[in-house]
Design an enzyme around this catalytic site. Structure first.
Site, PDB file in Angstrom:
ATOM      1  N   SER A   1     -48.982   6.031  37.074  1.00  0.00           N
ATOM      2  CA  SER A   1     -49.678   6.446  35.853  1.00  0.00           C
ATOM      3  C   SER A   1     -51.046   7.060  36.072  1.00  0.00           C
ATOM      4  O   SER A   1     -51.624   7.620  35.142  1.00  0.00           O
ATOM      5  CB  SER A   1     -49.817   5.257  34.895  1.00  0.00           C
ATOM      6  OG  SER A   1     -48.610   5.030  34.220  1.00  0.00           O
TER       7      SER A   1
ATOM      8  N   SER B   1     -48.902   7.441  32.452  1.00  0.00           N
ATOM      9  CA  SER B   1     -49.418   7.080  31.151  1.00  0.00           C
ATOM     10  C   SER B   1     -50.868   7.488  30.930  1.00  0.00           C
ATOM     11  O   SER B   1     -51.296   7.600  29.781  1.00  0.00           O
ATOM     12  CB  SER B   1     -49.295   5.572  30.956  1.00  0.00           C
ATOM     13  OG  SER B   1     -50.178   4.872  31.815  1.00  0.00           O
TER      14      SER B   1
ATOM     15  N   LYS C   1     -59.875   4.822  29.515  1.00  0.00           N
ATOM     16  CA  LYS C   1     -58.502   4.695  29.011  1.00  0.00           C
ATOM     17  C   LYS C   1     -58.432   3.576  27.971  1.00  0.00           C
ATOM     18  O   LYS C   1     -59.093   2.537  28.129  1.00  0.00           O
ATOM     19  CB  LYS C   1     -57.570   4.397  30.197  1.00  0.00           C
ATOM     20  CG  LYS C   1     -56.079   4.468  29.859  1.00  0.00           C
ATOM     21  CD  LYS C   1     -55.216   4.231  31.118  1.00  0.00           C
ATOM     22  CE  LYS C   1     -53.728   4.314  30.794  1.00  0.00           C
ATOM     23  NZ  LYS C   1     -52.869   4.086  31.982  1.00  0.00           N
TER      24      LYS C   1
END
Lengths: 503, 499
Positions: free
Chosen positions: B186, B162, B82
């Protein structure tokens, strides 16, 4: 140990046009923690390094970087708290104080608003022999220092140096117990002395190593006593805070100016506005920096990157066990053990190293004489040459040896001063130097007798005068001392003059 | 037998581990399979910075370790990372314009541990800006797209947020697994939206050092994988005490994979009545009921429980998270790194701050910074922030009481709906978007471990997940419960390839 008792000093009273006014002062001292690395990073705290060379990633607030508490800085705060006879809080916590400024990379200062590491303590501030103010300490908390903005290197740009960013500070907050400009300066000096004894702050005010925010208000006589009885600030006047003072002289001048400014406003029927002010030493006045309305909203909240700081009583006890003797105790002991005057004891305990020097010289010798020599000869000379005690060319051993020669009567006081001069400039062993330079006192009566006999033979008129008026015999003593180069013992010479002249 | 190399990107970590150790495939070939899939998957916009050179170098090093017989579980496993993780020398921008071009001089603890364990980094993954969002639409790179579609409907769907890029990449087999981070859901919400497994560990289990902070007291990194076993293997490599993170727990990390016994007989599974919300699609309720039956059939005892403060969780979360974010994001000021606005003559430092942050931060980030600034302001602090902290303590206590009463884990829906279409929420009130987190934020507020497991498909063919919430530090048990659920659900669906 001598038990010193003090009476409180009278508050400073300023006569206004209409009435008398008293001063009420509280202080926040920012003392840089003496430590090799910063409060939350391993970066060096060394002063004078190349700009931005002592900066860890977390100091520069790089993304994802996290603070880790420096245990030594915590120990230093605890040590300082113990030195101020303060409550040590085994559980404290860090908060963020948020504001934007280029020298504050995180956009917040990590501080301790809600739960400081040190609670209530006290400082005894001596103002004259037997007169001292007990100033209550409200709290000491740990926080990060900011960096330095530099605006004068380029006409269109500003620069920032993060070397100081994140260095540990102790903010030491007093109660409004200080009652005049001199007391304020004495309070800072005393606090500085204690911290230096403890080794927790270097106390170098010129470098900003120790700086003060001074809260000043004025009130009519009697109001302060009401405040003390109730701890209700409503009895006191509105205060103004003078920021960032780093000189004892300016602190006094700023307080005096500020008090008179407030009195003038009040006597004119006006109101003092609570605000932050700055002192301008060139103009000798304070001026408004920002009002209460313009004050920052710092949005304090608990720092989520740090767990509450928990320390153990046993750890605090270990620190307490390693505490040095503090100035008040040392002064009392010097007065008791060495028979020093209050004044001399103050002078000799002002700095830890000097006190240790004196004590080593005085141990096993006459304390008062040692004090005279250390204060008058050694300190006098050091001051003259702007040297610290650590840089003294004359060692404990040398000064001790000199005092031993004086005590045994081997040298006179006059010779002692000359010997000190030689030791200062050339060095050497005091006894050997005294012998080699013929400085030792002449106690050999044969040599004195010969010199006196020569005098008497050469000055029959003087002999007659002295026999008529005994006071004039002193002329012979003086001449013998002169002839022997000051090495003869005056008492021995006097005795012999009297005998020879049949007085 | 030898697996077809071209499909190696579809493997699980466990399968790849075995094939690598047996020499049936090299780490380089496995990595090449993923790099090929990534290049073919540009339409998903999952990878925002590809790092093939690093990947191949790490793969070659992994092959050397494998040859030497020194092969930890993650050795040679190709992962996506990420964008919130700082990776040394590689753009790490938290999907924000304000960090455009930022290449850290340091490597996050999580990626350091993964690399030390032999893992291979394929590149950086898309996400919502500063992890603020539930649909990936706040990303400065443009949103990632879910590989899933509603049957033959070509409407582009959100992979969730997210960690949307991570979810899309794993679901589309661009990598074997990916790192995610979870502040309010998330990891779990995008995992549920894309039919994969995502676990948020206990707060303090995984180091936050080197992960761009959103809300420090809630943020926690975790794995996003194709199976529960992979989650166990991956988490093992990420977890553990880190002296550089003061909130990291100094506790031993148990063997999570060994905890996967498949035996949950006698375990008590709590079903919190407060999670039955009005207006939740019947499909979600039915899925939840099926999950309950699966666990009961496996020998667990199903217990109705109450977590009475649940309804205050979302408002409390949307006070605490923005409050911390407003402070955490103050450092993006244009002074030291990242974007700095161009100033006109006569403009000063305040102009620089205002312009830089206005240009650098997207709308959602700006909204949360403003909310956070507001709730911490003098006069509002007690009414909002302090009250939210008290609510948080009560929510934590709800769970503690449930666990103290003998509950081993808690089963809830993971999301209130299946994945929605990109842009469908564009005109919605922000609070509607925040409702996506309704089942997940309690877990962050209480610091507990939570895992999302794919359990079924909705009528339109989209994945739906259930969430299991575990006792603190009992990720092993939690994974085992999830493992039982996974086996009972038998979820094997994959998105039909359209990209």
């Amino acid at each position: 140990m001598l038990d010193l008792t003090y009476e409180a000093p009278k508050p400073k009273v300023i006569a206004g046009a209409k009435s008398d006014w008293e001063l009420v002062i509280g202080m926040e001292i920012h003392a840089q923690v003496a430590s090799n690395s910063k409060l939350f990073s391993g970066a060096s705290t060394q002063v004078g390094a190349e700009p931005n060379s002592n900066v860890a990633f977390v100091d520069a607030a790089m993304p994802g970087m996290l603070p880790v508490i420096n245990e030594f800085c915590v120990a230093q705060a605890v040590r300082s708290g113990l030195g101020l006879k303060a409550q040590i809080n085994l559980r404290s916590a860090f908060d963020r104080k948020n504001y934007f400024y280029p020298d504050l990379p995180q956009g917040y200062q990590i501080s301790q608003l809600y739960h400081p590491i040190v609670g209530e303590g006290e400082v005894l501030v001596e103002l004259a022999p037997g007169v001292a103010r007990l100033v209550r300490i409200e709290r000491i908390h740990l926080e990060q220092d900011a960096g330095k903005s530099i605006h004068d290197m380029d006409p269109t740009m500003s620069f920032v140096d993060f070397n100081r960013t994140g260095v540990a500070l102790m903010e030491i907050v007093s109660r409004p117990d200080i009652r005049g400009p001199e007391e304020a300066a004495a309070y800072v000096a005393k606090l500085r002395q204690i911290l230096r004894y403890l080794g927790t702050c270097d106390g170098n005010m010129q470098n900003g190593n120790l700086r003060a925010d001074v809260n000043v208000s004025v009130c009519r006589p009697g109001q302060y006593e009401k405040y003390q009885a109730t701890q209700d600030f409503g009895h006191l006047g509105t205060r103004c805070e003078i920021k960032n003072m780093n000189s004892l002289r300016f602190i006094q001048a700023a307080i005096d100016y500020e008090a008179r400014r407030q009195i003038a406003i009040l006597e004119d029927g006006g109101k003092v506005v609570q605000e932050t002010r700055l002192y301008d030493p060139d103009k000798g006045e304070t001026r408004s920096m920002r009002s209460k309305e313009e004050a920052h909203d710092y949005r304090y909240f608990p720092c989520p990157d740090l767990l509450p700081l928990e320390i153990e009583q046993a750890w605090v006890d270990d620190i307490a066990a390693s505490m040095p003797e503090l100035p008040d105790a040392k002064k009392a002991r010097f007065m008791g053990d060495f028979g020093l005057t209050d004044y001399d004891a103050n002078v000799l305990t002002a700095e830890l190293e000097a006190a240790a020097f004196f004590e080593a010289v005085a141990r096993g010798r006459d304390g008062k004489i040692a004090a005279n020599w250390v204060i008058n000869e050694l300190f006098g000379r050091l001051n003259k040459e702007s040297k610290s005690i650590a840089e003294s060319p004359v060692s404990v051993g040398q000064l001790g040896g000199l005092l031993d020669l004086l005590a045994s009567g081997e040298i006179t006081g006059k010779m002692g001063k000359e010997l000190f001069e030689i030791l200062w400039t050339e060095g050497g062993d005091p006894a050997e130097v005294a012998a080699a330079r013929g400085m030792k006192q002449v106690t050999d009566t044969g040599a004195i007798e010969k010199a006196l006999d020569d005098l008497i033979a050469a000055n029959p008129a003087q002999v007659e005068k002295a026999r008529v008026n005994a006071k004039l015999a002193g002329w012979f003593t003086g001449q013998v001392l002169k002839a022997t180069g000051g090495k003869a013992n005056p008492a021995v010479v006097n005795e012999m003059v009297a005998k020879k002249l049949g007085l | 037998m030898s697996a077809p190399m071209s499909n190696a990107n579809t493997w699980t970590i466990a399968a790849a581990r075995e094939a690598l150790r047996k020499g049936e495939i090299s780490a380089v070939d496995l990595t090449m399979a993923c790099l090929t899939a990534i290049d073919a998957g540009d339409g998903l916009n999952a990878f925002v910075h590809k790092t093939p050179e690093i990947a191949l170098e790490q793969a070659r090093a992994a092959d050397a370790r494998l040859a030497a017989g020194d092969a930890p579980s993650m050795c040679g496993i190709p992962l996506g990372i990420k964008d919130l993780f700082c990776t040394k020398g590689v753009p790490s921008q938290a999907a924000s314009n304000i960090l455009r071009g930022f290449r850290p001089e340091y490597e996050s603890t999580v990626t350091t541990r993964l690399f030390d364990a032999g893992a291979v980094m394929l590149g950086k993954l898309n996400m919502d800006e500063f992890a603020m969002g539930s649909s990936n639409e706040t990303s400065t790179y443009g949103n990632a797209v879910s590989p899933w579609r509603r049957g033959n409907d070509t409407t582009a769907l959100t992979p969730g947020g997210s960690s949307g890029g991570s979810a899309a990449a794993v679901a589309a087999d661009l990598c074997l697994a990916a790192t995610g981070t979870d502040t309010g859901g998330s990891i779990r919400q995008p995992a549920a939206f894309t039919g994969i497994v995502g676990i948020k560990p206990t707060y303090g289990r995984v180091s936050r050092w080197g992960i761009v902070a959103f809300a420090s007291s809630l943020d926690q990194a975790g794995p996003m994988t194709k199976t529960v076993r992979d989650a166990a293997i991956f988490l093992q490599a990420m977890a553990g005490h880190d002296p550089k993170d003061s909130t990291s727990a100094d506790l031993p990390v148990p063997d999570f994979e060994a905890a996967l016994t498949g035996d949950i007989r006698g375990k008590k599974i709590g079903i919190p009545r407060e999670y039955r919300l009005d207006g939740i699609p019947a499909e979600i309720d039915a899925l939840w009921q099926r999950g309950i039956e699966m666990l009961r059939d496996a020998g667990a005892e199903i217990v109705d429980i109450s977590l009475p403060h649940t309804k205050y969780a979302l408002p409390a979360y949307y006070v605490i998270a923005p409050a911390e974010a407003s402070s955490n994001l103050a450092r993006y000021d244009g002074v030291r790194y990242g974007h700095r606005a161009t100033l006109s003559a006569g403009e000063g430092i305040v102009d620089m701050y205002e312009k830089t942050r206005a240009e650098g931060f997207g709308k959602e980030v700006q909204r949360r910074v403003m909310i956070g600034t507001y709730v911490l302001s003098a006069g509002f602090y007690d009414a909002y922030y302090n009250r939210a902290r008290k609510v948080r303590a009560l929510i934590k206590r709800d769970f503690e009481l449930a666990f103290a009463a003998g509950i081993d884990s808690i089963l809830t829906p993971a999301t209130p709906s299946a994945a929605f279409g990109l842009g469908e929420m564009a005109s919605a009130d922000p609070v509607e978007m925040y409702l996506n987190d309704v089942f997940t934020v309690t877990v962050n507020l209480a610091g507990l471990p939570g895992i999302s497991v794919p359990v079924g498909l909705d009528a339109k063919g989209l994945p739906l997940g259930l969430q299991l919430i575990g006792r603190p530090w009992e990720e092993g048990d939690l994974l085992n419960h999830a493992y039982v659920l996974e086996r009972a659900a038998g979820f094997v669906s994959k998105p039909a390839k359209w990209w």
